[in-house]
Write an enzyme that holds these catalytic residues in place. Structure first.
Site, PDB file in Angstrom:
ATOM      1  N   SER A 124       0.819  -1.209   0.000  1.00  0.00           N
ATOM      2  CA  SER A 124       0.000   0.000   0.000  1.00  0.00           C
ATOM      3  C   SER A 124       0.851   1.257   0.000  1.00  0.00           C
ATOM      4  O   SER A 124       0.333   2.338  -0.230  1.00  0.00           O
ATOM      5  CB  SER A 124      -0.973   0.014   1.179  1.00  0.00           C
ATOM      6  OG  SER A 124      -0.428  -0.589   2.298  1.00  0.00           O
ATOM      7  N   HIS A 145      -3.106  -3.378  -5.986  1.00  0.00           N
ATOM      8  CA  HIS A 145      -3.432  -2.864  -4.655  1.00  0.00           C
ATOM      9  C   HIS A 145      -4.919  -3.006  -4.364  1.00  0.00           C
ATOM     10  O   HIS A 145      -5.737  -2.232  -4.882  1.00  0.00           O
ATOM     11  CB  HIS A 145      -2.979  -1.401  -4.546  1.00  0.00           C
ATOM     12  CG  HIS A 145      -3.153  -0.830  -3.176  1.00  0.00           C
ATOM     13  ND1 HIS A 145      -3.417   0.489  -2.936  1.00  0.00           N
ATOM     14  CD2 HIS A 145      -3.097  -1.423  -1.940  1.00  0.00           C
ATOM     15  CE1 HIS A 145      -3.517   0.697  -1.637  1.00  0.00           C
ATOM     16  NE2 HIS A 145      -3.329  -0.454  -1.015  1.00  0.00           N
ATOM     17  N   GLU A 157      -6.068  -0.764  -7.473  1.00  0.00           N
ATOM     18  CA  GLU A 157      -5.132   0.136  -8.146  1.00  0.00           C
ATOM     19  C   GLU A 157      -4.067  -0.740  -8.812  1.00  0.00           C
ATOM     20  O   GLU A 157      -3.394  -1.520  -8.126  1.00  0.00           O
ATOM     21  CB  GLU A 157      -4.465   1.075  -7.137  1.00  0.00           C
ATOM     22  CG  GLU A 157      -5.404   2.110  -6.534  1.00  0.00           C
ATOM     23  CD  GLU A 157      -4.715   3.023  -5.513  1.00  0.00           C
ATOM     24  OE1 GLU A 157      -5.175   4.145  -5.331  1.00  0.00           O
ATOM     25  OE2 GLU A 157      -3.730   2.584  -4.873  1.00  0.00           O
ATOM     26  N   ASN A 195      -4.381   6.781  -1.302  1.00  0.00           N
ATOM     27  CA  ASN A 195      -3.713   7.229  -0.078  1.00  0.00           C
ATOM     28  C   ASN A 195      -3.061   8.593  -0.234  1.00  0.00           C
ATOM     29  O   ASN A 195      -2.739   9.255   0.740  1.00  0.00           O
ATOM     30  CB  ASN A 195      -2.667   6.196   0.376  1.00  0.00           C
ATOM     31  CG  ASN A 195      -3.342   5.061   1.129  1.00  0.00           C
ATOM     32  OD1 ASN A 195      -4.422   5.242   1.694  1.00  0.00           O
ATOM     33  ND2 ASN A 195      -2.744   3.891   1.104  1.00  0.00           N
TER      34      ASN A 195
HETATM   35  P1  NAD Z   1      -1.132  -9.176   7.972  1.00  0.00           P
HETATM   36  O1  NAD Z   1      -0.145  -8.872   9.038  1.00  0.00           O
HETATM   37  O2  NAD Z   1      -2.540  -9.445   8.324  1.00  0.00           O
HETATM   38  O3  NAD Z   1      -0.598 -10.439   7.130  1.00  0.00           O
HETATM   39  C1  NAD Z   1       0.717 -10.574   6.644  1.00  0.00           C
HETATM   40  C2  NAD Z   1       1.033 -12.052   6.599  1.00  0.00           C
HETATM   41  O4  NAD Z   1       2.250 -12.227   5.888  1.00  0.00           O
HETATM   42  C3  NAD Z   1       1.222 -12.681   7.970  1.00  0.00           C
HETATM   43  O5  NAD Z   1       0.386 -13.812   8.079  1.00  0.00           O
HETATM   44  C4  NAD Z   1       2.701 -13.051   8.005  1.00  0.00           C
HETATM   45  O6  NAD Z   1       2.946 -14.247   8.723  1.00  0.00           O
HETATM   46  C5  NAD Z   1       3.006 -13.224   6.544  1.00  0.00           C
HETATM   47  N1  NAD Z   1       4.410 -13.015   6.186  1.00  0.00           N
HETATM   48  C6  NAD Z   1       5.246 -12.053   6.659  1.00  0.00           C
HETATM   49  N2  NAD Z   1       6.440 -12.155   6.034  1.00  0.00           N
HETATM   50  C7  NAD Z   1       6.345 -13.183   5.151  1.00  0.00           C
HETATM   51  C8  NAD Z   1       7.223 -13.756   4.198  1.00  0.00           C
HETATM   52  N3  NAD Z   1       8.456 -13.268   4.024  1.00  0.00           N
HETATM   53  N4  NAD Z   1       6.779 -14.777   3.443  1.00  0.00           N
HETATM   54  C9  NAD Z   1       5.529 -15.263   3.606  1.00  0.00           C
HETATM   55  N5  NAD Z   1       4.646 -14.775   4.496  1.00  0.00           N
HETATM   56  C10 NAD Z   1       5.049 -13.731   5.247  1.00  0.00           C
HETATM   57  O7  NAD Z   1      -0.992  -7.981   6.938  1.00  0.00           O
HETATM   58  P2  NAD Z   1      -2.095  -7.452   5.910  1.00  0.00           P
HETATM   59  O8  NAD Z   1      -2.887  -6.388   6.568  1.00  0.00           O
HETATM   60  O9  NAD Z   1      -2.777  -8.605   5.271  1.00  0.00           O
HETATM   61  O10 NAD Z   1      -1.156  -6.697   4.849  1.00  0.00           O
HETATM   62  C11 NAD Z   1      -0.416  -7.398   3.889  1.00  0.00           C
HETATM   63  C12 NAD Z   1       0.029  -6.453   2.787  1.00  0.00           C
HETATM   64  O11 NAD Z   1      -1.111  -5.826   2.213  1.00  0.00           O
HETATM   65  C13 NAD Z   1       0.935  -5.322   3.260  1.00  0.00           C
HETATM   66  O12 NAD Z   1       1.851  -5.038   2.232  1.00  0.00           O
HETATM   67  C14 NAD Z   1      -0.030  -4.161   3.447  1.00  0.00           C
HETATM   68  O13 NAD Z   1       0.582  -2.912   3.328  1.00  0.00           O
HETATM   69  C15 NAD Z   1      -0.972  -4.402   2.289  1.00  0.00           C
HETATM   70  N6  NAD Z   1      -2.318  -3.817   2.456  1.00  0.00           N
HETATM   71  C16 NAD Z   1      -2.953  -3.872   3.647  1.00  0.00           C
HETATM   72  C17 NAD Z   1      -4.234  -3.324   3.770  1.00  0.00           C
HETATM   73  C18 NAD Z   1      -4.979  -3.387   5.072  1.00  0.00           C
HETATM   74  O14 NAD Z   1      -5.953  -2.632   5.252  1.00  0.00           O
HETATM   75  N7  NAD Z   1      -4.610  -4.272   5.991  1.00  0.00           N
HETATM   76  C19 NAD Z   1      -4.834  -2.726   2.655  1.00  0.00           C
HETATM   77  C20 NAD Z   1      -4.168  -2.706   1.438  1.00  0.00           C
HETATM   78  C21 NAD Z   1      -2.895  -3.257   1.341  1.00  0.00           C
END
Ligand code: NAD
Length: 516
Positions: A124, A145, A157, A195
């Site tokens: 993001s 995204h 996106e 954002n």
């Molecule tokens: P989250 O913490 O819920 O999940 C991340 C997962 O990735 C965890 O289960 C973790 O164990 C795993 N992980 C970490 N490092 C790893 C690796 N090297 N290999 C494999 N697995 C790995 O996070 P999330 O909220 O799902 O966010 C994930 C991505 O999506 C981030 O880049 C975040 O910026 C993006 N994002 C999040 C949102 C939101 O609202 N949460 C919205 C849009 C984008």
């Protein structure tokens, strides 16, 4: 440009957290075989089980068929290693938001998947160009995204870095649409579209709070009145001030500390103090139980105050709105006091919009303080309709203010006139651009800069803000209602008042002056 078809390709989703699980669900529902991998042991299996539980609940509520759910669940397989997913034609990464982790993952993946496999990141805030740096084939990496919750939020996106192949971006665009989403193209720049353009929604409110112009509940009520589902303060409380602050800070830093994006001292203080919003029990409001006050009261039927001379100044959509509201009230109250009043005059050539009553003025904000405009002057905020699509029937909270030299009688009457016009008047300090006008102007300005810098086009900016963060309208829809000239005038007035980089008018918006 060759076409890449991802329609039936097996998909590897890396990261089984909130976003990864949602992406896996959407891909599986669209018929793809999905492999779900997480570095934490058991996390992918747990995500699959959790998804099964939530989909079964939807079957129980009659929202999904048991067959469809069984098909979706059977399409998803938790895998214990990346090597098991060597046959994937698309990888969507949703791991921790850290550049090194993402770069490392994609480098590992290049040694496992075929050269034709498309690599997508759900980052993001990290530059897609930076994530691709060091890959053997950086042209196949693209941003995909999604927004949270993935199954419900329509926007994707599609973010191109410096080296992203246009065919790869197009393939992800087409695939997102096939998955039932609305895709928009974006260039990899800080905050991408949503954002970035959303920053002023928070920043203007934080600036108003910092100068003690109004209370959080008043600001929230004014922005809810024009169709935002949540006011900025309640929204920041929901997002969490730590998260909101860190996004603002990263956009600020990534823009080489451009003052336009400067984070707020108020918010940093809240983060430092652990007042993170809903999750900590206190932000601008206390939780649970202390729901945000709406700061509005029920409208009462009002007769027009007696007048000896009155005139509606200005032309255009907002002058017409005021005229309509006044004439409606006149006809409803035809038998009361105003029947002895003279007819309402119109002065469409006036440079200002608003009502003049016996020499006193109640004006639509043009970005200047009320005290700058004269003695018996009150100023009100931009009356956008709550649907956001056009100005229309007045409703809800509307900010207003008074010149420091306005008489007590005119201030009281101004509040009364705003009620007659159908608003719930909310008195704020004598601040330039009040609440809605300065917020919307800054959203329009930010959207304009995004288009000016080639981040996206106008349609993409509008779609992104409506579908990514549920705005009632997009920046260019507001611009078409309001017009480039008044938006530029308002921003120039804010710029003159605050004297900083923050309110500088986007060159794109300034150029619209000669087009409109
Ligand atoms: P989250 O913490 O819920 O999940 C991340 C997962 O990735 C965890 O289960 C973790 O164990 C795993 N992980 C970490 N490092 C790893 C690796 N090297 N290999 C494999 N697995 C790995 O996070 P999330 O909220 O799902 O966010 C994930 C991505 O999506 C981030 O880049 C975040 O910026 C993006 N994002 C999040 C949102 C939101 O609202 N949460 C919205 C849009 C984008």
């Amino acid at each position: 440009m060759s076409t890449i078809d991802l329609n039936h390709t097996p998909v590897l989703v890396v990261g089984a957290g909130i976003m990864g699980a949602g992406i896996a669900q959407v891909a599986a529902q669209a018929g793809h075989k999905v492999m779900l991998y997480d570095a934490r042991d058991g996390a992918a299996t747990q995500a699959h089980e959790k998804l099964a539980g939530s989909l079964q609940a939807l079957v129980a509520k009659g929202k999904l068929s048991a067959d469809a759910v069984a098909r979706t669940l059977s399409n998803i397989e938790a895998v214990a290693s990346l090597e098991e997913a060597a046959g994937a034609g698309l990888v969507v990464e949703a791991i921790v938001e850290k550049l090194d982790a993402k770069r490392g993952l994609f480098r590992d993946l290049e040694a496992i998947v075929s050269t034709g496999c498309v690599l997508a990141t759900n980052t993001s805030s990290i530059s897609v160009t930076a994530i691709a740096n060091g890959l053997k084939h950086p042209d196949r990496l693209v941003g995909m995204h999604f927004f949270n919750p993935v199954p419900l939020m329509k926007l994707v996106e599609v973010v191109s870095g410096l080296q992203t192949d246009a065919a790869v971006a197009q393939a992800i665009f087409a695939l997102s649409e096939r998955w039932g989403k609305v895709a928009v193209h974006a260039r990899s720049t800080p905050g991408f579209i949503v954002n970035r353009i959303a920053r002023p929604y928070y920043a203007e409110t934080l600036a108003l709070l910092q100068e003690q112009a109004a209370k959080p509940a008043t600001l929230d009520a004014c922005l809810r009145a024009i169709g935002f589902r949540m006011g900025p303060c309640e929204l920041m409380d929901l997002i969490g001030h730590d998260t909101n602050f860190s996004v603002t800070q990263s956009v600020y830093e990534a823009n080489f500390f451009d003052k336009r994006y400067r984070p707020s001292l108020i918010q940093r203080e809240m983060v430092d103090g652990g007042l993170l919003g809903r999750k900590s029990g206190q932000g601008f409001y206390r939780y649970p139980g202390d729901a945000p006050q709406t700061a509005t009261s029920p409208l009462i039927a009002l007769a027009l105050p007696p007048v000896t001379d009155w005139c509606l100044h200005g032309s255009g959509v907002f002058a017409d709105l005021l005229y309509q509201a006044l004439t409606t009230t006149i006809s409803v109250n035809a038998d009361k006091a105003q029947s002895t009043s003279p007819a309402l005059r119109r002065a469409p050539q006036s440079e200002w919009i608003g009502l003049e009553v016996d020499g006193a003025q109640l004006r639509l904000t043009d970005g200047r303080c009320a005290s700058q405009l004269g003695d018996n002057v009150c100023v009100f905020d931009l009356p956008l309709q709550s649907s956001g699509s056009h100005a229309g029937a007045a409703q809800g909270a509307l900010a207003w203010t008074a010149s420091s030299r306005a008489s007590e009688a005119w201030m009281q009457q101004s509040a009364l006139w705003l009620q007659v016009l159908g608003f719930q008047p909310q008195r704020v300090a004598d601040t330039p651009g009040l609440v809605v006008a300065r917020t919307i102007a800054m959203l329009v300005n930010e959207g304009s800069d995004a288009v000016h810098q080639g981040v996206c086009n106008e349609q993409a900016a509008d779609a992104a803000m409506k579908l990514g963060v549920n705005y009632p309208a997009g920046p260019f829809e507001w611009l078409s209602i309001w017009g480039a000239a008044p938006v530029c005038t308002l921003l120039d007035a804010l710029d003159a008042h605050y004297r900083g980089e923050r309110y500088r008018v986007s060159p794109y918006l300034r150029q619209r002056l000669w087009k409109d």
